[in-house]
Each structure stands twice: as structure tokens, then as C-alpha cells.
Design a protein around this motif. Structure first.
Motif, PDB file in Angstrom:
ATOM      1  N   LEU A 162       0.838  -1.205   0.000  1.00 43.36           N
ATOM      2  CA  LEU A 162       0.000   0.000   0.000  1.00 43.36           C
ATOM      3  C   LEU A 162       0.871   1.252   0.000  1.00 43.36           C
ATOM      4  O   LEU A 162       0.530   2.271  -0.598  1.00 43.36           O
ATOM      5  N   ASP A 163       2.027   1.176   0.660  1.00 41.11           N
ATOM      6  CA  ASP A 163       2.925   2.329   0.742  1.00 41.11           C
ATOM      7  C   ASP A 163       3.908   2.398  -0.433  1.00 41.11           C
ATOM      8  O   ASP A 163       4.820   3.224  -0.438  1.00 41.11           O
ATOM      9  N   GLY A 164       3.739   1.512  -1.415  1.00 43.51           N
ATOM     10  CA  GLY A 164       4.497   1.641  -2.658  1.00 43.51           C
ATOM     11  C   GLY A 164       5.871   1.005  -2.675  1.00 43.51           C
ATOM     12  O   GLY A 164       6.696   1.334  -3.520  1.00 43.51           O
ATOM     13  N   TYR A 165       6.154   0.092  -1.762  1.00 46.15           N
ATOM     14  CA  TYR A 165       7.487  -0.518  -1.713  1.00 46.15           C
ATOM     15  C   TYR A 165       7.609  -1.804  -2.521  1.00 46.15           C
ATOM     16  O   TYR A 165       8.676  -2.410  -2.548  1.00 46.15           O
ATOM     17  N   GLU A 166       6.518  -2.217  -3.184  1.00 46.17           N
ATOM     18  CA  GLU A 166       6.519  -3.552  -3.800  1.00 46.17           C
ATOM     19  C   GLU A 166       7.571  -3.756  -4.898  1.00 46.17           C
ATOM     20  O   GLU A 166       8.063  -4.850  -5.077  1.00 46.17           O
ATOM     21  N   VAL A 176       0.192  11.604   9.734  1.00 48.99           N
ATOM     22  CA  VAL A 176      -0.557  12.527   8.871  1.00 48.99           C
ATOM     23  C   VAL A 176      -0.283  12.122   7.430  1.00 48.99           C
ATOM     24  O   VAL A 176       0.853  11.789   7.083  1.00 48.99           O
ATOM     25  N   ASP A 177      -1.301  12.153   6.589  1.00 50.51           N
ATOM     26  CA  ASP A 177      -1.102  11.856   5.159  1.00 50.51           C
ATOM     27  C   ASP A 177      -2.194  12.551   4.345  1.00 50.51           C
ATOM     28  O   ASP A 177      -3.298  12.762   4.842  1.00 50.51           O
ATOM     29  N   TYR A 178      -1.862  12.903   3.087  1.00 51.16           N
ATOM     30  CA  TYR A 178      -2.867  13.587   2.264  1.00 51.16           C
ATOM     31  C   TYR A 178      -3.760  12.629   1.473  1.00 51.16           C
ATOM     32  O   TYR A 178      -4.690  13.069   0.800  1.00 51.16           O
ATOM     33  N   GLU A 195       9.769  25.155  -3.006  1.00 53.96           N
ATOM     34  CA  GLU A 195       9.128  26.058  -2.045  1.00 53.96           C
ATOM     35  C   GLU A 195       8.242  25.250  -1.080  1.00 53.96           C
ATOM     36  O   GLU A 195       8.261  25.457   0.137  1.00 53.96           O
ATOM     37  N   TYR A 196       7.510  24.303  -1.649  1.00 52.84           N
ATOM     38  CA  TYR A 196       6.656  23.434  -0.837  1.00 52.84           C
ATOM     39  C   TYR A 196       7.527  22.619   0.129  1.00 52.84           C
ATOM     40  O   TYR A 196       7.209  22.475   1.315  1.00 52.84           O
ATOM     41  N   ALA A 197       8.647  22.102  -0.383  1.00 57.22           N
ATOM     42  CA  ALA A 197       9.542  21.302   0.456  1.00 57.22           C
ATOM     43  C   ALA A 197      10.076  22.140   1.624  1.00 57.22           C
ATOM     44  O   ALA A 197      10.158  21.658   2.763  1.00 57.22           O
TER      45      ALA A 197
HETATM   46  C1  LIG Z   1       6.242   5.917  -0.323  1.00 57.68           C
HETATM   47  S1  LIG Z   1       4.850   6.320   0.698  1.00 57.68           S
HETATM   48  C2  LIG Z   1       5.658   6.304   2.290  1.00 57.68           C
HETATM   49  C3  LIG Z   1       4.709   6.027   3.413  1.00 57.68           C
HETATM   50  C4  LIG Z   1       5.409   5.810   4.765  1.00 57.68           C
HETATM   51  N1  LIG Z   1       6.167   6.962   5.146  1.00 57.68           N
HETATM   52  C5  LIG Z   1       6.314   4.596   4.682  1.00 57.68           C
HETATM   53  O1  LIG Z   1       7.521   4.784   4.478  1.00 57.68           O
HETATM   54  O2  LIG Z   1       5.795   3.468   4.787  1.00 57.68           O
HETATM   55  C6  LIG Z   1       4.656   8.075   0.400  1.00 57.68           C
HETATM   56  C7  LIG Z   1       3.507   8.693   1.178  1.00 57.68           C
HETATM   57  O3  LIG Z   1       3.620  10.116   1.118  1.00 57.68           O
HETATM   58  C8  LIG Z   1       2.311  10.654   1.093  1.00 57.68           C
HETATM   59  N2  LIG Z   1       2.455  12.044   0.633  1.00 57.68           N
HETATM   60  C9  LIG Z   1       3.072  12.460  -0.503  1.00 57.68           C
HETATM   61  N3  LIG Z   1       3.053  13.788  -0.575  1.00 57.68           N
HETATM   62  C10 LIG Z   1       2.422  14.242   0.538  1.00 57.68           C
HETATM   63  C11 LIG Z   1       2.109  15.548   1.023  1.00 57.68           C
HETATM   64  N4  LIG Z   1       2.427  16.640   0.332  1.00 57.68           N
HETATM   65  N5  LIG Z   1       1.471  15.660   2.219  1.00 57.68           N
HETATM   66  C12 LIG Z   1       1.120  14.534   2.910  1.00 57.68           C
HETATM   67  N6  LIG Z   1       1.376  13.273   2.492  1.00 57.68           N
HETATM   68  C13 LIG Z   1       2.035  13.131   1.323  1.00 57.68           C
HETATM   69  C14 LIG Z   1       1.575   9.709   0.167  1.00 57.68           C
HETATM   70  O4  LIG Z   1       0.183   9.792   0.280  1.00 57.68           O
HETATM   71  C15 LIG Z   1       2.127   8.360   0.646  1.00 57.68           C
HETATM   72  O5  LIG Z   1       1.351   7.843   1.686  1.00 57.68           O
END
Ligand SMILES: C[S@@+](CC[C@H](N)C(=O)[O-])C[C@H]1O[C@@H](n2cnc3c(N)ncnc32)[C@H](O)[C@@H]1O
Length: 185
Positions: free
Chosen positions: A25-29, A76-78, A125-127
Motif C-alpha cells: 500500500l505504501d508503494g514498496y513492492e 498525517v497523510d494527504y 518552495e513546498y519542500a
Molecule cells: C512511499 S509512501 C511512504 C509512506 C510511509 N512513510 C512509509 O515509508 O511506509 C509516500 C507517502 O507520502 C504521502 N504524501 C506524498 N506527498 C504528501 C504531502 N504533500 N502531504 C502529505 N502526504 C504526502 C503519500 O500519500 C504516501 O502515503
């Protein structure tokens, strides 16, 4: 890539996939990442204790969170779909929100970290806003991990070690093109 919607949609879709594997789900596959090992390294780097209040920004479904033992964990997550999955599988306190605009008061958490997310941000800027938020909310230390110097994906935002002068810089945990930074406050 200045547009936020591309990655937001990707992560929203990801959270709707039909799997209970938090790493997937977190994209590590499709990576060589050992998520349990990464969590252990973050715990060590931040010296996370069983009594600490910890915030994970961009926490996803809890791939890392499942291995983090602390006094209080908040994520927190978006991605609303990933937030739902995280609560469903781990029953953690997880809020919907953006990394550059967090609702917490100054110094709410002992340790604050963000792993594997900064390359999905729309621009520098966001970073910078997100970094200021992590520093504002942390009492003791901040960790940002998995910052890419180069990438196979042109949609990834890239980073430069030179821009983290006051930070402790370490090598990426599983990808040699990435690095981590931490700061003691
Ligand atoms: C690769 S996953 C990592 C999830 C977790 N940190 C982990 O390592 O298992 C990237 C996550 O970043 C979140 N994400 C990306 N940009 C974001 C933002 N601007 N604000 C909040 N969440 C963000 C995505 O929704 C996703 O859940």
C-alpha cells in the motif's frame, strides 16, 4: 513537476487497492527496501524511546509505523484512502493533512520524521515549507529520509545535499541515489 494532482491521485488510487500488505500500500513492492529494517534505522537515528511522542508526516498505510514502538504515535497523510487503511489495520491516530501545513502546535512531538515522501512534493518552495513545519512541531529531533539526488522518474522532485548545511547527512537506506538528513533541536 509543479502539479500536485498527479501524485495525489496515484496515492489515492494506491489506498484503494485490494491488499492488506502495508508495504505494498505504501508503494514498496517494486523496490529492494526492507521496511522493517528502515524503521529500525529511523528508531536508532532519532533515538525513539518507548515514552516518546512521535509524529510521522506522510505516514501512508503504516508500512513503517507497524514497526515503531513509542509512547504515542500520530500520523498525517494527504491520501484519504491510505489514512483509512492505516486506521483500519493498525488503529493508530492518523489525520488527513498536507506536509506543508500541519495543524499541530509548536513542539507538540518529541521526534518528527518523514520518510519516502519529499520526492512527491510539487516544488522546492513546498519542500521548504514542509521542513519548517517539521522543525516547528518537533521538540528534540527531526528526520527526513529517502531524498533523491537523481531519479529514473522525471516526476520526482530532486534534492541537493548542499542545501542541508546544518543537518547530519547519511546515505540512503536502500537506494544509493538517495540520502537522509536529521537535525537535533
Ligand atoms: C512511499 S509512501 C511512504 C509512506 C510511509 N512513510 C512509509 O515509508 O511506509 C509516500 C507517502 O507520502 C504521502 N504524501 C506524498 N506527498 C504528501 C504531502 N504533500 N502531504 C502529505 N502526504 C504526502 C503519500 O500519500 C504516501 O502515503
Amino acid at each position: 513537476m509543479e502539479d500536485m494532482t498527479y501524485w495525489k491521485e496515484v496515492w489515492e488510487r494506491k489506498g484503494n487497492s485490494n491488499t492488506s500488505c502495508l508495504e505494498e500500500l505504501d508503494g514498496y513492492e517494486d523496490t529492494t527496501a526492507n521496511v522493517k529494517e528502515i524503521a529500525a534505522q529511523i528508531v536508532k537515528e532519532l533515538d525513539i524511546k518507548e515514552t516518546d511522542r512521535v509524529l510521522e508526516v506522510a505516514c501512508g498505510a503504516g508500512g513503517l509505523a507497524q514497526y515503531i514502538n513509542c509512547g504515542e504515535y500520530v500520523g498525517v497523510d494527504y491520501s484519504t484512502s491510505l489514512v483509512k487503511k492505516h486506521i483500519q489495520f493498525l488503529n493508530n491516530s492518523v489525520l488527513h493533512g498536507e506536509a506543508n501545513d500541519l495543524i499541530f502546535k509548536d513542539k507538540t512531538f518529541d521526534k518528527v520524521f518523514c520518510f519516502g515522501a519529499f520526492h512527491y512534493f510539487p516544488n522546492q518552495e513546498y519542500a521548504m515549507q514542509a521542513i519548517n513545519e517539521l522543525k516547528r512541531i518537533a521538540k528534540e529531533a527531526v528526520f527526513i529520509g529517502d531524498l533523491p539526488v537523481t531519479s529514473h522518474r522525471e516526476e520526482h522532485l530532486l534534492y541537493n545535499k548542499k542545501d542541508f548545511k546544518d543537518w547530519n547527512i547519511t546515505d540512503g537506506y536502500y537506494n544509493p541515489c538517495r540520502f537522509n538528513v536529521s537535525l537535533k533541536l
